[in-house]
Structures are given as structure tokens and as C-alpha cells.
Write a protein that holds these residues in place. Structure first.
Motif, PDB file in Angstrom:
ATOM      1  N   VAL A 163      50.357 -86.846 -24.289  1.00  0.00           N
ATOM      2  CA  VAL A 163      49.696 -88.054 -23.789  1.00  0.00           C
ATOM      3  C   VAL A 163      48.479 -87.652 -22.952  1.00  0.00           C
ATOM      4  N   SER A 164      47.343 -88.332 -23.168  1.00  0.00           N
ATOM      5  CA  SER A 164      46.136 -88.010 -22.404  1.00  0.00           C
ATOM      6  C   SER A 164      46.169 -88.682 -21.038  1.00  0.00           C
ATOM      7  N   ARG A 165      45.347 -88.189 -20.133  1.00  0.00           N
ATOM      8  CA  ARG A 165      45.264 -88.783 -18.802  1.00  0.00           C
ATOM      9  C   ARG A 165      44.749 -90.227 -18.885  1.00  0.00           C
ATOM     10  N   ASP A 166      43.790 -90.476 -19.754  1.00  0.00           N
ATOM     11  CA  ASP A 166      43.275 -91.847 -19.900  1.00  0.00           C
ATOM     12  C   ASP A 166      44.377 -92.795 -20.343  1.00  0.00           C
ATOM     13  N   GLU A 167      45.227 -92.337 -21.257  1.00  0.00           N
ATOM     14  CA  GLU A 167      46.334 -93.179 -21.730  1.00  0.00           C
ATOM     15  C   GLU A 167      47.324 -93.444 -20.604  1.00  0.00           C
ATOM     16  N   ILE A 168      47.544 -92.452 -19.753  1.00  0.00           N
ATOM     17  CA  ILE A 168      48.446 -92.627 -18.616  1.00  0.00           C
ATOM     18  C   ILE A 168      47.903 -93.665 -17.651  1.00  0.00           C
ATOM     19  N   GLU A 169      46.617 -93.564 -17.312  1.00  0.00           N
ATOM     20  CA  GLU A 169      46.017 -94.511 -16.377  1.00  0.00           C
ATOM     21  C   GLU A 169      45.986 -95.922 -16.958  1.00  0.00           C
ATOM     22  N   ASP A 170      45.729 -96.047 -18.264  1.00  0.00           N
ATOM     23  CA  ASP A 170      45.751 -97.367 -18.906  1.00  0.00           C
ATOM     24  C   ASP A 170      47.152 -97.973 -18.845  1.00  0.00           C
ATOM     25  N   TYR A 171      48.175 -97.138 -19.045  1.00  0.00           N
ATOM     26  CA  TYR A 171      49.561 -97.613 -18.993  1.00  0.00           C
ATOM     27  C   TYR A 171      49.903 -98.138 -17.601  1.00  0.00           C
ATOM     28  N   LEU A 172      49.536 -97.386 -16.569  1.00  0.00           N
ATOM     29  CA  LEU A 172      49.840 -97.806 -15.199  1.00  0.00           C
ATOM     30  C   LEU A 172      49.106 -99.098 -14.844  1.00  0.00           C
ATOM     31  N   LYS A 173      47.894 -99.225 -15.335  1.00  0.00           N
ATOM     32  CA  LYS A 173      47.140-100.457 -15.096  1.00  0.00           C
ATOM     33  C   LYS A 173      47.813-101.633 -15.786  1.00  0.00           C
ATOM     34  N   GLU A 174      48.321-101.389 -16.977  1.00  0.00           N
ATOM     35  CA  GLU A 174      48.974-102.442 -17.758  1.00  0.00           C
ATOM     36  C   GLU A 174      50.230-102.970 -17.067  1.00  0.00           C
ATOM     37  N   ILE A 175      51.015-102.072 -16.450  1.00  0.00           N
ATOM     38  CA  ILE A 175      52.259-102.517 -15.808  1.00  0.00           C
ATOM     39  C   ILE A 175      52.062-102.820 -14.318  1.00  0.00           C
ATOM     40  N   GLY A 176      50.842-102.624 -13.825  1.00  0.00           N
ATOM     41  CA  GLY A 176      50.554-102.940 -12.429  1.00  0.00           C
ATOM     42  C   GLY A 176      51.152-101.970 -11.443  1.00  0.00           C
ATOM     43  N   ALA A 177      51.195-100.672 -11.803  1.00  0.00           N
ATOM     44  CA  ALA A 177      51.812 -99.657 -10.939  1.00  0.00           C
ATOM     45  C   ALA A 177      50.749 -98.894 -10.163  1.00  0.00           C
ATOM     46  N   ASP A 178      50.999 -98.696  -8.879  1.00  0.00           N
ATOM     47  CA  ASP A 178      50.103 -97.911  -8.030  1.00  0.00           C
ATOM     48  C   ASP A 178      50.480 -96.437  -8.067  1.00  0.00           C
ATOM     49  N   TYR A 179      49.564 -95.600  -7.616  1.00  0.00           N
ATOM     50  CA  TYR A 179      49.821 -94.172  -7.475  1.00  0.00           C
ATOM     51  C   TYR A 179      48.874 -93.621  -6.414  1.00  0.00           C
ATOM     52  N   VAL A 180      49.116 -92.378  -5.995  1.00  0.00           N
ATOM     53  CA  VAL A 180      48.263 -91.758  -4.975  1.00  0.00           C
ATOM     54  C   VAL A 180      47.442 -90.643  -5.618  1.00  0.00           C
ATOM     55  N   THR A 181      46.368 -90.273  -4.941  1.00  0.00           N
ATOM     56  CA  THR A 181      45.504 -89.193  -5.436  1.00  0.00           C
ATOM     57  C   THR A 181      45.474 -88.063  -4.419  1.00  0.00           C
ATOM     58  N   ASP A 182      45.754 -86.875  -4.883  1.00  0.00           N
ATOM     59  CA  ASP A 182      45.706 -85.675  -4.044  1.00  0.00           C
ATOM     60  C   ASP A 182      44.267 -85.178  -4.019  1.00  0.00           C
ATOM     61  N   HIS A 183      43.614 -85.206  -2.856  1.00  0.00           N
ATOM     62  CA  HIS A 183      42.200 -84.837  -2.790  1.00  0.00           C
ATOM     63  C   HIS A 183      41.974 -83.371  -3.136  1.00  0.00           C
ATOM     64  N   THR A 184      43.014 -82.529  -2.980  1.00  0.00           N
ATOM     65  CA  THR A 184      42.825 -81.110  -3.298  1.00  0.00           C
ATOM     66  C   THR A 184      42.651 -80.896  -4.804  1.00  0.00           C
ATOM     67  N   ASN A 185      43.048 -81.883  -5.610  1.00  0.00           N
ATOM     68  CA  ASN A 185      42.820 -81.788  -7.052  1.00  0.00           C
ATOM     69  C   ASN A 185      41.338 -81.887  -7.393  1.00  0.00           C
ATOM     70  N   LEU A 186      40.534 -82.298  -6.423  1.00  0.00           N
ATOM     71  CA  LEU A 186      39.092 -82.440  -6.638  1.00  0.00           C
ATOM     72  C   LEU A 186      38.311 -81.267  -6.060  1.00  0.00           C
ATOM     73  N   GLU A 187      39.046 -80.262  -5.524  1.00  0.00           N
ATOM     74  CA  GLU A 187      38.394 -79.091  -4.944  1.00  0.00           C
ATOM     75  C   GLU A 187      38.409 -77.933  -5.937  1.00  0.00           C
ATOM     76  N   THR A 188      37.270 -77.271  -6.083  1.00  0.00           N
ATOM     77  CA  THR A 188      37.171 -76.205  -7.089  1.00  0.00           C
ATOM     78  C   THR A 188      37.543 -74.820  -6.560  1.00  0.00           C
ATOM     79  N   LYS A 189      38.139 -74.760  -5.371  1.00  0.00           N
ATOM     80  CA  LYS A 189      38.547 -73.442  -4.855  1.00  0.00           C
ATOM     81  C   LYS A 189      39.812 -72.933  -5.539  1.00  0.00           C
ATOM     82  N   TYR A 190      40.525 -73.826  -6.237  1.00  0.00           N
ATOM     83  CA  TYR A 190      41.712 -73.418  -6.985  1.00  0.00           C
ATOM     84  C   TYR A 190      41.346 -73.174  -8.447  1.00  0.00           C
ATOM     85  N   SER A 191      41.942 -72.139  -9.048  1.00  0.00           N
ATOM     86  CA  SER A 191      41.572 -71.717 -10.403  1.00  0.00           C
ATOM     87  C   SER A 191      41.716 -72.838 -11.423  1.00  0.00           C
ATOM     88  N   ARG A 192      42.867 -73.507 -11.393  1.00  0.00           N
ATOM     89  CA  ARG A 192      43.089 -74.562 -12.384  1.00  0.00           C
ATOM     90  C   ARG A 192      42.126 -75.726 -12.184  1.00  0.00           C
TER      91      ARG A 192
END
Length: 451
Positions: A163-192
Motif C-alpha cells: 500500500v502506498s503512503r498516498d493510499e493510506i492518507e486517503d483512507y484515513l481521510k475517508e474514515i475521518g481518522a486523525d494521526y500525529v506527525t513525527d517532526h524528526t521524519n522531516l530531518e535529513t540527519k538520519y540515513s533513511r
């Protein structure tokens, strides 16, 4: 409310009546996974559904926010949640690991602790798989590594891997589910993160289907690896000469010698032979043994008690016997020494209870007044051992709890018993009978350390 299953959710990974533990971070992927598992649970397809959230203690208030979000979500959905605070920084320093590796190791230890014989569901998606293939390629890998993230390994399942990330976000929007965002996922100091935020977008600029193509390649690579691995199993059976020897000549209608066995097969045979005996099989060691096989002569120390020798067309493994033994040590307050580990007992008064419950691993504390008798002992396992863990209505066989580790490790796991039965199992915690409650007056803290 009944929730739908997301398209491409791999339901075949789950069997009717399974117990499932969901790895819940609070992010979009894990929330999507939780709702899909909830759908199966509400239909009666899953027997029990629980979730585990790990707080790494690295992001301060944001980490606490994520933990609260997971608690609120599970309360709303009536799903039991275990929260675990894991000492990532200390573990990374102690084991010379990156924070990423240390966090991953500790998370899976926590998931395994609460699995109780069921399955662990993680929320890796298609892009995660592409990242892993690229990451493995950059670090250096074999065909097995190019297969990416396995959709199932032992008790771990990944139903969202296609499943793609876009499909996941569309699914959550469809069912009205919230989620949180980890800001460290937006930092490029980690290899991944560098791969996700920089390398993959550049690849998609070249070909927008890059992620799909990488994951398709990974699937083909995993099929090829499975075939070669199975073929190596067949060769291993043919080449085996007794318990600790391989004969590199196959006697059949067409005499086959070592040099006639393809490198891809013989290298895998040697790796399987070593790992089944409990020895590491890194690329350098395998290449060394392969050179010995071509030369027909060589000697290698595998450990202080084991050697491997190549004589002509025969590989001979020699191990010094170390007789198994049991131990049982009477415990007292403070430090106690078993043959393999140190057991530390610390007694606390009631005024320390809140701090202990909030800051320590709660599976390492118990109610002193619920201990039967006056003697506590630390020992290793026996065949008939059982324990009823906290929150469980049945007893687990100790043998079952440790089924996924080697016999060598099993015999070194610490069990603590009072004069009634086992009240603590290393990695899994205390028994229901001695758990800490609001009425607890005195607490016993248990610490296990390597010698």
C-alpha cells in the motif's frame, strides 16, 4: 462503527482466531493498520487485538504528545494499549549502535514481550520497502537484502507492504481518522530520511514509477532468493556427512565435485551449515571457507571452543562439549550473581510507588506483600515451568515464551520464583499474582544485568 479494509491490505497474513499485537506509533501508517485490524477484530476474525506504543524519550513534549494520542485513540476504540518507555540513548551507547538501530532493536523487544504467542503487525508500506532496498544496496548486501522488507518473518507480519503512503492518507481521510506527525521524519540527519526525502524524489523525477519498480524488483529478488535457498537446502542434505561434516562430493550417476557446485549454491550451503550450528556467517567468513574449498585445505577458528577445517573435499566442524547445567541461586537484597547475569533486588516504600510506576519498566516491579514465603530464588528454565503474566487470564509455558531464541540463550534467561511458583520471567515481566496496584504498600524492583 464498522470500518472498511483498505484496498491491497494483505489479509492472507492473518488466520482465523489469531492474536494480534499492533505496533502503534500514532503516525498515519500505524493508525491505518490499527483501524484495519479493528475491522477484522469486530468481525470476529481476530481473537484478541492489543497495541504497543514505544516512547523513545528523544523528542520531549512531542513524544509525550504521541503517547497521549495513542492512549486516547485506543480508549476510544476500546483496544488495550501497552506503553513502553525505551532507553534508546543508553542502549545505543552500550551496544555501539546508531539511534536508529538502537530504537529498532528495543521496539521489537517490546513488541515480542507482549506478543504472547500471537502475531506482531507493523505498518511498513510500499515506500518503506523501496527505502530499505536502496539502504541495503548502499550499505552492501546480497540478493536476500535486495528482497527488501519481508512481508512475513517468524511472527511479524506487514499487511500494508503493498500500500502506498498516498493510499493510506486517503483512507484515513475517508474514515475521518486523525494521526500525529513525527517532526524528526522531516530531518535529513538520519540515513533513511535522506533516502526518503532526497534520493527517492530524485529517482521519481527520472521515472515517476520508481517506487513501484523498486518494490517490484524486490519481490522478484525475494522469489529468486527463496528458490536458491531451497536449492541450497537440498544440496545441504546431499552433502551432509554425519552431524558436523560436509562431503563436497556427491556420489550419483554423474560424480559432482566441489568445483562443479555453483558459487551461489555452495556459499549458501556453507552459510546454512554455520548458522544451524550457532556461528556467524558473514561474507568474509564464507569467502574464506570458499577459498579453502577450492584449495582443498584450510583451518579456521570459529569460537574459543569450535574450529572448522577443510581437508580435501570434506568440511569438518569440531566443537568441544560444554555440558548443560541448571542453576538456582537464593536471592537477597542488593546484588546477586548467577553464572551468566547479575540480579539486583531493590526494595522501595510506598512513597516511591508513583515514580517507579511512571519512570521504570513496570514489568520489572512487583508487590512485596504478595510474595509467598520468605525465600526468593533465581534460576534458569525447567521443562514444566509456567507463568501467568500481568493482564493474562491463562498461564504461559516458559518454553513457549522463549521459542524464538536459541537453546543457548534460553538457558541463560533469568526466572525468579517465590515459595509458590514463578513470579518473574526475564524479557516478559512479573506474574499477575504479584503485580503492583493502587493498594501496594511496598515494591520490589528487579534489575537484570549482563556480567
Amino acid at each position: 462503527m464498522s470500518y472498511p479494509l483498505i484496498e491491497k491490505f494483505n489479509r492472507s497474513l492473518i488466520e482465523y482466531g489469531d492474536d494480534v499485537v499492533v505496533a502503534l506509533s500514532g503516525g498515519a501508517d500505524s493508525v491505518c493498520l490499527l483501524y484495519n485490524m479493528l475491522s477484522l477484530w469486530e468481525r470476529g476474525y481476530i481473537e484478541t487485538l492489543t497495541a504497543v506504543h514505544c516512547n523513545h524519550g528523544l523528542r520531549g513534549e512531542e513524544a509525550d504528545r504521541d503517547e497521549k494520542f495513542c492512549k486516547d485513540l485506543c480508549n476510544k476504540l476500546k483496544i488495550h494499549l501497552y506503553c513502553e518507555k525505551i532507553p534508546v540513548t543508553e542502549y545505543a551507547k552500550e551496544h555501539s549502535l546508531s539511534l536508529e538501530e538502537a530504537g529498532r532493536n528495543l521496539r521489537y523487544k517490546a513488541f515480542e514481550k507482549y506478543r504472547m504467542g500471537g502475531k506482531i503487525a507493523t505498518a511498513h508500506n510500499k515506500k518503506d520497502n523501496a527505502e530499505t532496498v536502496i539502504f541495503n544496496l548502499i550499505r552492501g548486501t546480497s540478493l536476500a537484502g535486495m528482497g527488501g522488507i519481508p512481508i512475513m518473518r517468524d511472527a511479524i507480519i506487514r499487511p500494508l507492504l503493498d500500500v502506498s503512503r498516498d493510499e493510506i492518507e486517503d483512507y484515513l481521510k475517508e474514515i475521518g481518522a486523525d494521526y500525529v506527525t513525527d517532526h524528526t521524519n522531516l530531518e535529513t540527519k538520519y540515513s533513511r530520511n535522506k533516502i526518503r526525502l532526497s534520493i527517492i524524489p530524485e529517482m521519481e523525477n527520472i521515472n515517476e514509477g520508481a517506487v513501484n519498480n523498486i518494490t517490484s524488483f524486490a519481490k522478484l529478488a525475494s522469489y529468486d532468493e527463496e528458490f536458491l535457498s531451497d536449492l541450497a537446502d537440498d544440496y545441504l542434505s546431499e552433502l551432509r556427512h554425519g552431524e558436523n561434516e560436509l562431503d563436497l562430493i556427491i556420489e550419483n550417476e554423474d560424480r559432482t565435485e566441489a568445483e562443479d557446485i555453483p558459487y551461489a549454491i555452495l556459499s549458501r550451503v556453507i552459510k546454512k551449515f554455520l548458522t544451524e550450528k550457532g556461528f556467524s556467517a558473514d561474507r568474509h567468513r564464507i569467502d574464506t571457507i570458499m577459498d579453502y574449498c577450492r584449495e582443498g585445505d584450510g583451518f579456521l577458528n570459529l569460537s574459543p571452543t569450535a574450529t572448522l577445517e577443510v581437508r580435501g573435499y570434506r568440511i569438518i566442524l569440531t566443537q568441544k562439549e560444554t555440558p548443560p547445567f541448571t542453576f538456582e541461586i537464593r536471592l537477597s537484597e542488593g546484588e546477586n550473581f548467577t553464572p551468566y547475569k547479575k540480579v539486583i533486588l531493590i526494595y522501595h516504600n510506598s512513597e516511591d510507588n508513583d515514580e517507579l510506576v511512571n519512570k521504570k519498566f513496570t514489568n520489572h516491579i512487583l508487590d512485596c506483600d504478595k510474595i509467598l514465603g520468605t525465600v526468593l530464588t533465581a534460576r534458569n528454565r525447567r521443562n514444566s515451568d509456567r507463568i501467568q503474566l500481568v493482564g493474562r487470564e491463562f498461564q504461559h509455558r516458559i518454553k513457549k515464551l522463549y521459542e524464538n531464541i536459541s537453546a543457548f540463550e534460553k538457558d541463560r534467561k533469568i526466572l525468579i520464583a517465590d515459595e509458590g511458583d514463578i513470579i518473574f520471567a526475564e524479557d516478559f515481566g512479573v506474574s499477575e499474582r504479584v503485580k503492583v496496584t493502587e493498594e501496594t504498600k511496598r515494591i520490589l524492583e528487579i534489575r537484570i544485568e549482563e556480567l
